[in-house]
Scaffold this active site. Structure first.
Site, mmCIF file in Angstrom:
data_model
loop_
_atom_site.group_PDB
_atom_site.id
_atom_site.type_symbol
_atom_site.label_atom_id
_atom_site.label_comp_id
_atom_site.label_asym_id
_atom_site.label_seq_id
_atom_site.Cartn_x
_atom_site.Cartn_y
_atom_site.Cartn_z
ATOM 1 N N HIS A 516 -5.654 -47.522 -30.499
ATOM 2 C CA HIS A 516 -5.483 -46.930 -31.828
ATOM 3 C C HIS A 516 -4.111 -47.279 -32.398
ATOM 4 O O HIS A 516 -3.345 -46.426 -32.803
ATOM 5 C CB HIS A 516 -5.668 -45.416 -31.762
ATOM 6 C CG HIS A 516 -6.975 -44.999 -31.176
ATOM 7 N ND1 HIS A 516 -7.181 -43.763 -30.600
ATOM 8 C CD2 HIS A 516 -8.153 -45.672 -31.044
ATOM 9 C CE1 HIS A 516 -8.434 -43.698 -30.151
ATOM 10 N NE2 HIS A 516 -9.036 -44.841 -30.409
ATOM 11 N N ASN A 517 -3.818 -48.568 -32.407
ATOM 12 C CA ASN A 517 -2.553 -49.056 -32.947
ATOM 13 C C ASN A 517 -2.661 -49.160 -34.467
ATOM 14 O O ASN A 517 -3.650 -49.689 -34.984
ATOM 15 C CB ASN A 517 -2.224 -50.419 -32.363
ATOM 16 C CG ASN A 517 -2.430 -50.476 -30.855
ATOM 17 O OD1 ASN A 517 -3.546 -50.362 -30.376
ATOM 18 N ND2 ASN A 517 -1.369 -50.667 -30.112
#
Length: 587
Positions: A516-517
């Site tokens: 979840h960058n």
């Protein structure tokens, strides 16, 4: 280098965002080509039994993930340190090949809250500007929640998301999330069948006066056909979701929901094994003219001219391509100048295991997003005025399965090897449950992305350098969340509790946490504070669109895929309604 025939649109990357754009724009008659670095995926051959459940191949040998020998990132915690290459996949798992990370995701499909869409103005209005640290540069999303709501709905309908509304057109609905923003429609499918662990978690949370609800899941709880005619199978609770593709087509992924119609279009073509390494610009630097790429099978280089360019790769790859192409000024924390690479955010996470002497939980069964979750401590759903931090996260019991090679939890105090360890693994394998904390991460001036001065990829381009560490806000927020979780764990009345651990003193890139960058090419309302506008158009080059989570100004406590999908449909809609009338101009 061979120059190819010009097309109207070139799309770089063919996962969720690239697939949605290809599907939507192929209806317009525009000549479109998509370039994908990885290979073509053939679900009818690759993702069938028994091959799809190969735990070694998919979970330990990373069949669906990026090949780090070709390109990786370098990492350091602070600007003073020397960054070193990430040589083994760990903290995050970027996908590669047609479908990208959309093939191996779990299917958790949340919407941003009302607060998340206007984060900066909300905090300033409720608590005053002094509560926001100077080094934390928050932003409002340039789109209000109401603007994106129809597109959230469209993405969920396309994916056949299973869940229960908690706020239907402003009316609270029992059983759903009482904190969610108003929805125009209920979820397309009812919630997944709760596991025994889900039931225990739910009862404990309710006894504490909390508000648990079924996690919204892009794992179809029943056979489903969406409005496009895409057919999804029914989830079999096989326990092979994350890092695996779905054997029954029950987990919504790009190959099921968006690729088919694009590939069937006569004016669309897909080229795999095509590694785009630079965006070309006109001599007057007023527009982009196409992209350069190399065929990774032959080594041949090509220039693909295009009237409009869509960059639709994964977050870090989007930022890397902008930097190597010289588009925009790279951010520097020393000068506080530059925007590309700024506002890089991740996720703050922890977890715990609970063990039940008298329960058989069938842990081997599960789905990627089969969970019971509560938002009582997420976002600004609780008063932050005297807590010393901002943000929050959700707490959930997740029943995603327990593959035998990877899963062998044991209670605290168990030896780490030997006959006693084996006995405890056998005893507790089917008697444990996972509880996770999934926290937000807000921007900090020293968390950013730029180009590494030393290391290069296999094409000779500088690697992307990540500078990131957990900051004071992260530690205080997670300290609060872990304390709340401990009370919840005790209320579940287990025999043993392992965790939750406090947030590590420093971020480490080795253990898996989430993919979840976000950030690095953020969207906004002005060119002096953002890389792209509200339609993800680059301010300097209006015929360049940069889509995906790289546009998110900060990361919420939720997974990014729901907002990412909604934003993609929003951009596609406005491209057709506005941009095509005045091609090359800012909308």
């Amino acid at each position: 280098m061979k120059k190819l025939k010009e097309v109207d649109v070139v799309i770089v990357g063919f996962g969720w965002t690239g697939g949605i754009m290809a599907q939507e724009l192929s209806k317009t008659g525009l000549k479109i080509v998509a370039l994908e670095k990885g290979s073509m995926r053939q679900p009818e051959k690759e993702f069938i039994l028994p091959y799809v459940r190969d735990e070694l191949k998919f979970q330990h040998r990373n069949e669906l993930q990026q090949n780090l020998s070709q390109g990786t990132v370098t990492f350091r915690n602070t600007p003073e340190q020397r960054a070193l290459p990430m040589r083994h996949l760990g903290s995050f798992l970027p996908g590669e090949g047609v479908g990208g990370a959309g093939l191996h995701w779990n299917g958790m499909t949340f919407r941003n809250s009302l607060v998340d869409h206007r984060l900066k103005s909300h905090y300033e209005s409720r608590y005053g500007k002094k509560l926001i640290p100077k080094e934390m540069e928050l932003h409002d999303w340039p789109q209000a929640y109401d603007t994106l709501e129809p597109y959230y709905d469209k993405f969920e309908e396309m994916c056949g998301v299973s869940g229960q509304a908690g706020n239907l057109k402003g009316k609270r609905v029992p059983g759903g999330n009482p904190f969610e923003a108003p929805r125009s429609n209920n979820y397309p499918n009812p919630p997944l069948e709760p596991s025994r662990a889900n039931q225990i978690f739910k009862k404990a949370a309710q006894n504490l006066g909390l508000n648990p609800y079924s996690m919204p899941a892009a794992n179809a709880s029943r056979p489903y056909t969406n409005s496009y005619g895409d057919q999804l199978g029914q989830c079999q609770y096989c326990g092979h979701c994350e890092v695996f593709a779905c054997e029954t087509g029950a987990k919504a992924s790009p190959n099921i929901t968006v690729h088919k119609r694009a590939l069937a279009s006569k004016n669309f073509s897909l080229k795999t094994h095509s590694w785009v390494y630079e965006i070309a610009r006109s001599k007057d630097k007023k527009k982009v003219t196409g992209v350069y790429y190399v065929d990774t099978q032959t080594g041949d280089e090509f220039f693909q001219p295009a009237e409009t360019v869509f960059i639709c790769t994964w977050t870090l790859n989007n930022v890397h391509l902008l930097l190597t192409s010289g588009i925009g000024e790279a951010y520097s924390p020393k000068t506080n100048k530059g925007l590309v690479g700024k506002n890089y955010c991740y996720q703050t996470m922890s977890g715990a295991r609970v063990f039940f002497e008298k329960e058989e939980l069938n842990t081997f069964m599960g789905a990627g997003a089969l969970g019971m979750v509560l938002d009582d401590y997420n976002s600004d759903n609780f008063d932050h005025s005297s807590l010393g931090f901002l943000g929050g996260g959700f707490i959930a019991n997740l029943s995603s399965g327990a593959r035998p090679i990877s899963t062998h939890p044991v209670p605290p105090g168990t030896p780490s090897y030997g006959s006693k360890w084996k006995q405890e693994v056998a005893k507790w394998y089917n008697k444990n449950a996972l509880v996770i904390i999934h926290g937000a991460n807000y921007p900090h001036k020293n968390n950013y992305l730029d180009l590494d001065p030393t290391y290069k990829n296999s094409l000779g381009s500088p690697l992307l350098r990540m500078t990131f560490d957990f900051q004071k806000n992260d530690h205080q927020m997670m300290q609060y969340l872990t304390a709340k979780t401990k009370k919840l764990l005790k209320a579940m009345k287990p025999t043993h509790i392992a965790g939750p651990k406090k947030l590590s003193d420093h971020y480490q890139i080795v253990p898996y946490q989430s993919t979840h960058n976000t950030g690095g090419a953020i969207m906004g309302t002005a060119p002096d504070t953002s890389v792209v506008n509200s339609y993800c158009q680059n301010w300097q080059y209006p015929n360049l669109f940069v889509l995906g989570a790289s546009a998110f100004p900060q990361n919420t406590g939720y997974n990014p895929t729901g907002p990412l999908g909604a934003l993609s449909f929003y951009i596609a809609d406005n491209f057709k309604k506005k941009y095509m009338k005045k091609t090359g101009e800012l909308m």
